[in-house]
Design an enzyme around this catalytic site. Structure first.
Site, PDB file in Angstrom:
ATOM      1  N   LYS A 190     -16.329  -0.438  13.731  1.00  0.00           N
ATOM      2  CA  LYS A 190     -17.565  -0.922  14.384  1.00  0.00           C
ATOM      3  C   LYS A 190     -18.249   0.297  14.998  1.00  0.00           C
ATOM      4  O   LYS A 190     -17.567   1.221  15.462  1.00  0.00           O
ATOM      5  CB  LYS A 190     -17.213  -1.846  15.562  1.00  0.00           C
ATOM      6  CG  LYS A 190     -17.325  -3.342  15.406  1.00  0.00           C
ATOM      7  CD  LYS A 190     -18.661  -3.889  15.095  1.00  0.00           C
ATOM      8  CE  LYS A 190     -18.624  -5.385  14.893  1.00  0.00           C
ATOM      9  NZ  LYS A 190     -18.768  -5.860  13.556  1.00  0.00           N
ATOM     10  N   ALA A 216       2.526   2.773   9.370  1.00  0.00           N
ATOM     11  CA  ALA A 216       1.742   1.575   9.728  1.00  0.00           C
ATOM     12  C   ALA A 216       0.444   1.991  10.398  1.00  0.00           C
ATOM     13  O   ALA A 216       0.429   2.883  11.251  1.00  0.00           O
ATOM     14  CB  ALA A 216       2.558   0.679  10.666  1.00  0.00           C
ATOM     15  N   GLY A 217      -0.633   1.374   9.994  1.00  0.00           N
ATOM     16  CA  GLY A 217      -1.921   1.727  10.595  1.00  0.00           C
ATOM     17  C   GLY A 217      -2.937   0.649  10.294  1.00  0.00           C
ATOM     18  O   GLY A 217      -2.783  -0.128   9.345  1.00  0.00           O
ATOM     19  N   GLY A 227       0.803  -1.233   0.000  1.00  0.00           N
ATOM     20  CA  GLY A 227       0.000   0.000   0.000  1.00  0.00           C
ATOM     21  C   GLY A 227       0.828   1.272   0.000  1.00  0.00           C
ATOM     22  O   GLY A 227       1.850   1.384  -0.684  1.00  0.00           O
ATOM     23  N   TYR A 264     -10.376   4.678  15.209  1.00  0.00           N
ATOM     24  CA  TYR A 264      -9.437   5.112  14.162  1.00  0.00           C
ATOM     25  C   TYR A 264      -9.323   6.642  14.150  1.00  0.00           C
ATOM     26  O   TYR A 264      -8.216   7.202  14.144  1.00  0.00           O
ATOM     27  CB  TYR A 264      -9.960   4.584  12.826  1.00  0.00           C
ATOM     28  CG  TYR A 264      -9.112   4.895  11.625  1.00  0.00           C
ATOM     29  CD1 TYR A 264      -7.956   4.145  11.365  1.00  0.00           C
ATOM     30  CD2 TYR A 264      -9.459   5.892  10.730  1.00  0.00           C
ATOM     31  CE1 TYR A 264      -7.185   4.408  10.240  1.00  0.00           C
ATOM     32  CE2 TYR A 264      -8.697   6.164   9.606  1.00  0.00           C
ATOM     33  CZ  TYR A 264      -7.563   5.416   9.362  1.00  0.00           C
ATOM     34  OH  TYR A 264      -6.791   5.681   8.248  1.00  0.00           O
TER      35      TYR A 264
HETATM   36  P1  NAD Z   1      -2.557  -1.088   4.380  1.00  0.00           P
HETATM   37  O1  NAD Z   1      -3.444  -1.842   5.295  1.00  0.00           O
HETATM   38  O2  NAD Z   1      -2.609  -1.428   2.926  1.00  0.00           O
HETATM   39  O3  NAD Z   1      -1.038  -1.191   4.883  1.00  0.00           O
HETATM   40  C1  NAD Z   1      -0.674  -0.997   6.231  1.00  0.00           C
HETATM   41  C2  NAD Z   1       0.649  -1.676   6.513  1.00  0.00           C
HETATM   42  O4  NAD Z   1       0.930  -1.508   7.912  1.00  0.00           O
HETATM   43  C3  NAD Z   1       0.595  -3.192   6.235  1.00  0.00           C
HETATM   44  O5  NAD Z   1       1.728  -3.583   5.502  1.00  0.00           O
HETATM   45  C4  NAD Z   1       0.565  -3.782   7.620  1.00  0.00           C
HETATM   46  O6  NAD Z   1       1.126  -5.081   7.682  1.00  0.00           O
HETATM   47  C5  NAD Z   1       1.364  -2.766   8.419  1.00  0.00           C
HETATM   48  N1  NAD Z   1       1.074  -2.894   9.847  1.00  0.00           N
HETATM   49  C6  NAD Z   1      -0.149  -3.017  10.424  1.00  0.00           C
HETATM   50  N2  NAD Z   1      -0.002  -3.205  11.740  1.00  0.00           N
HETATM   51  C7  NAD Z   1       1.311  -3.200  12.020  1.00  0.00           C
HETATM   52  C8  NAD Z   1       2.068  -3.363  13.199  1.00  0.00           C
HETATM   53  N3  NAD Z   1       1.495  -3.600  14.365  1.00  0.00           N
HETATM   54  N4  NAD Z   1       3.417  -3.287  13.122  1.00  0.00           N
HETATM   55  C9  NAD Z   1       4.030  -3.060  11.932  1.00  0.00           C
HETATM   56  N5  NAD Z   1       3.353  -2.911  10.767  1.00  0.00           N
HETATM   57  C10 NAD Z   1       2.007  -2.971  10.807  1.00  0.00           C
HETATM   58  O7  NAD Z   1      -2.870   0.451   4.623  1.00  0.00           O
HETATM   59  P2  NAD Z   1      -2.700   1.715   3.654  1.00  0.00           P
HETATM   60  O8  NAD Z   1      -3.996   1.950   2.995  1.00  0.00           O
HETATM   61  O9  NAD Z   1      -1.476   1.588   2.830  1.00  0.00           O
HETATM   62  O10 NAD Z   1      -2.527   2.869   4.746  1.00  0.00           O
HETATM   63  C11 NAD Z   1      -1.255   3.318   5.202  1.00  0.00           C
HETATM   64  C12 NAD Z   1      -1.466   4.446   6.210  1.00  0.00           C
HETATM   65  O11 NAD Z   1      -2.226   5.490   5.617  1.00  0.00           O
HETATM   66  C13 NAD Z   1      -2.255   4.007   7.442  1.00  0.00           C
HETATM   67  O12 NAD Z   1      -1.726   4.654   8.575  1.00  0.00           O
HETATM   68  C14 NAD Z   1      -3.659   4.483   7.145  1.00  0.00           C
HETATM   69  O13 NAD Z   1      -4.388   4.712   8.327  1.00  0.00           O
HETATM   70  C15 NAD Z   1      -3.368   5.771   6.399  1.00  0.00           C
HETATM   71  N6  NAD Z   1      -4.497   6.181   5.518  1.00  0.00           N
HETATM   72  C16 NAD Z   1      -4.866   5.416   4.443  1.00  0.00           C
HETATM   73  C17 NAD Z   1      -5.926   5.839   3.648  1.00  0.00           C
HETATM   74  C18 NAD Z   1      -6.375   5.080   2.422  1.00  0.00           C
HETATM   75  O14 NAD Z   1      -7.309   5.548   1.747  1.00  0.00           O
HETATM   76  N7  NAD Z   1      -5.765   3.962   2.071  1.00  0.00           N
HETATM   77  C19 NAD Z   1      -6.621   7.016   3.958  1.00  0.00           C
HETATM   78  C20 NAD Z   1      -6.223   7.734   5.066  1.00  0.00           C
HETATM   79  C21 NAD Z   1      -5.151   7.323   5.837  1.00  0.00           C
END
Ligand code: NAD
Length: 438
Positions: free
Chosen positions: A287, A281-282, A210, A345
């Site tokens: 819910k 990471a997130g 991602g 979140y």
């Molecule tokens: P994703 O779920 O595709 O990737 C998240 C990555 O974080 C994964 O590789 C996962 O394994 C890793 N991760 C999760 N828990 C972990 C832990 N405890 N320790 C280490 N690594 C961990 O998410 P994404 O869509 O690529 O989002 C990345 C960031 O951007 C996040 O913080 C998310 O909240 C934020 N974000 C995303 C969006 C979106 O539209 N995709 C929108 C707003 C914010």
């Protein structure tokens, strides 16, 4: 991946039903990092636009020809507006100029930071510019054109050009309708002949896929050596990516209570000091609040927020972030606006902003703290959403389309630059000016 519903909404049927249609955004093609093309500086000349004119005219790829037709970009200098009566200048100058802007054009408005003005009239004029910029961005979005406002503090000089260049460039294709303050700070000028992050070491959490994977790739392309961190379950994807990027992989679950110590000790063993730390990471555990389990609540806050705090505290304490380092926090539009089903979140993502703004004021060793708040970005996290929610998420912004992980990665890389020191404690939404929480 486009579904048949997406195809239908993008078709003549969708247009007939009034579904907003997007202009294809021009994103960086790998070679073009900087703006090229014709640009007009207008408004009321000030020391800022005089300096910018001089700096931009030194760049061979930028033409400042007043008669240029069409125009790729406009910079409106409103820093000298002292009174609301002068706001008419916006209409007088911009109504004939905006039709000359090409698709995927750029409008940048420069305003005085409200804290720095000396009268109520000047404060009102400065504030009007944010209403103007946010509105014109909504009108220009259907052409793929962006409009952003930079508020400049007194004594800002070299800090401004890198920020202007980002908003002019293709790297900011999905950033529109934003207000970004630029403050004074010592600037390390970046040599344009080399990569902006040359010689820097960056750690990216959640780098296996991602947005995190895109950040790791972009930072590497811009010259940094990257350490990618992710959970052990993501070992294969992470090691493959790090091999491809000639970086290092670190398998660690940041929610573990000892994760900060484990990371810090690993950095010591490897002899690494960080220049750039990206907390990406997130997780989401959605819910409705009354149905949310304690695990869903605590796990989300542990990973998205408390791990970030623990890691920063320890790495700062142990001097493992270099002077003039850059800390980037991935917040979210839902952290700013709130979202049903996401009390956990949104709390964590809003908390990151408060934390970022406080840490920025501490100015420890010139380290800057900035937050990026993505809107709807096409990743596995958003792929899991129901189809119609996804379609609404994609289209409910001024550019009528979803962002890509690279859009967020390019914004992160911009804040990570050595010459981005004028940005500290800011929150940049990479969301196409999403209507939620705008
Ligand atoms: P994703 O779920 O595709 O990737 C998240 C990555 O974080 C994964 O590789 C996962 O394994 C890793 N991760 C999760 N828990 C972990 C832990 N405890 N320790 C280490 N690594 C961990 O998410 P994404 O869509 O690529 O989002 C990345 C960031 O951007 C996040 O913080 C998310 O909240 C934020 N974000 C995303 C969006 C979106 O539209 N995709 C929108 C707003 C914010």
């Amino acid at each position: 991946m486009a579904s048949w519903i997406t195809a239908l909404l993008d078709s003549a049927v969708g247009r007939w039903c009034g579904v907003p249609q997007a202009t294809l955004l021009q994103r960086p093609d790998g070679e073009t990092q900087y703006f090229t093309g014709s640009l007009l500086l207008c408004g009321k000349a000030s020391e800022y636009s005089v300096l910018l004119r001089q700096q931009l005219s030194d760049l061979a790829a930028v033409s400042l020809e007043d008669k240029a037709q069409p125009l790729q970009a406009l910079i409106f200098d409103a820093t000298q507006l002292q009174s609301t009566s002068e706001l008419d200048m916006l209409w007088q100058q911009l109504t004939p100029l905006l039709p000359r802007l090409t698709k995927n054009g750029r409008l940048i408005v420069l305003a005085r930071a409200i804290d720095d003005v000396s009268s109520a009239d000047a404060a009102a004029a400065a504030a009007a510019l944010s209403g103007f910029t946010r509105s014109i961005a909504k009108e220009l979005g259907r052409f793929g054109t962006t409009a952003n406002l930079l508020t400049v503090h007194t004594d800002v000089r070299q800090e401004l050009l890198p920020v202007v260049e980002f908003f002019l460039s293709r790297a900011s294709a999905y950033v529109t309708g934003q207000v970004l303050p630029v403050s004074t700070a010592p600037v390390t000028v970046v040599n344009r002949q080399q990569q902006p992050l040359q010689g820097k070491t960056a750690l990216v959490t959640g780098a296996a896929r991602g947005i995190g994977a895109a950040i790791a790739k972009t930072l590497t392309e811009q010259g940094a050596t990257v350490i990618g961190l992710d959970i052990p379950q993501a070992a294969q994807a992470l090691t493959d990516l790090m091999q491809q990027l000639a970086g290092k992989a670190l398998l660690l679950d940041i929610s573990q209570t000892q994760s900060a110590e484990t990371l810090s000790d690993w950095l010591t063993q490897q002899g690494i000091q960080l220049d750039i730390l990206v907390h990406n990471a997130g997780i989401t555990r959605d819910k409705l609040f009354h149905r949310m389990t304690e695990v869903q609540w605590t796990q989300t806050l542990d990973i998205n927020l408390r791990a970030v705090q623990r890691i920063n505290t320890l790495l700062l304490e142990r001097n493992q972030i270099q002077h003039n380092g850059r800390v980037l926090l991935l917040s979210s539009m839902n952290g700013l606006a709130g979202q049903k089903g996401q009390t956990n979140y949104a709390s964590s993502k809003a908390a990151l902003i408060g934390y970022c703004q406080f840490m920025a004021k501490q100015s420890v060793k010139g380290i800057t703290f900035n937050a990026i708040a993505p809107g709807f970005i096409e990743t596995q996290m958003t792929a899991a959403m129901p189809v119609m929610v996804k379609e609404v998420g994609r289209r409910m912004n001024s550019l009528h389309q979803a962002g890509l992980p690279d859009d967020v990665a390019l914004a992160v890389a911009f804040f990570a630059r050595p010459d981005a020191s004028g940005l500290n404690g800011s929150v940049l939404r990479v969301c196409g000016q999403c209507f939620i929480g705008a």
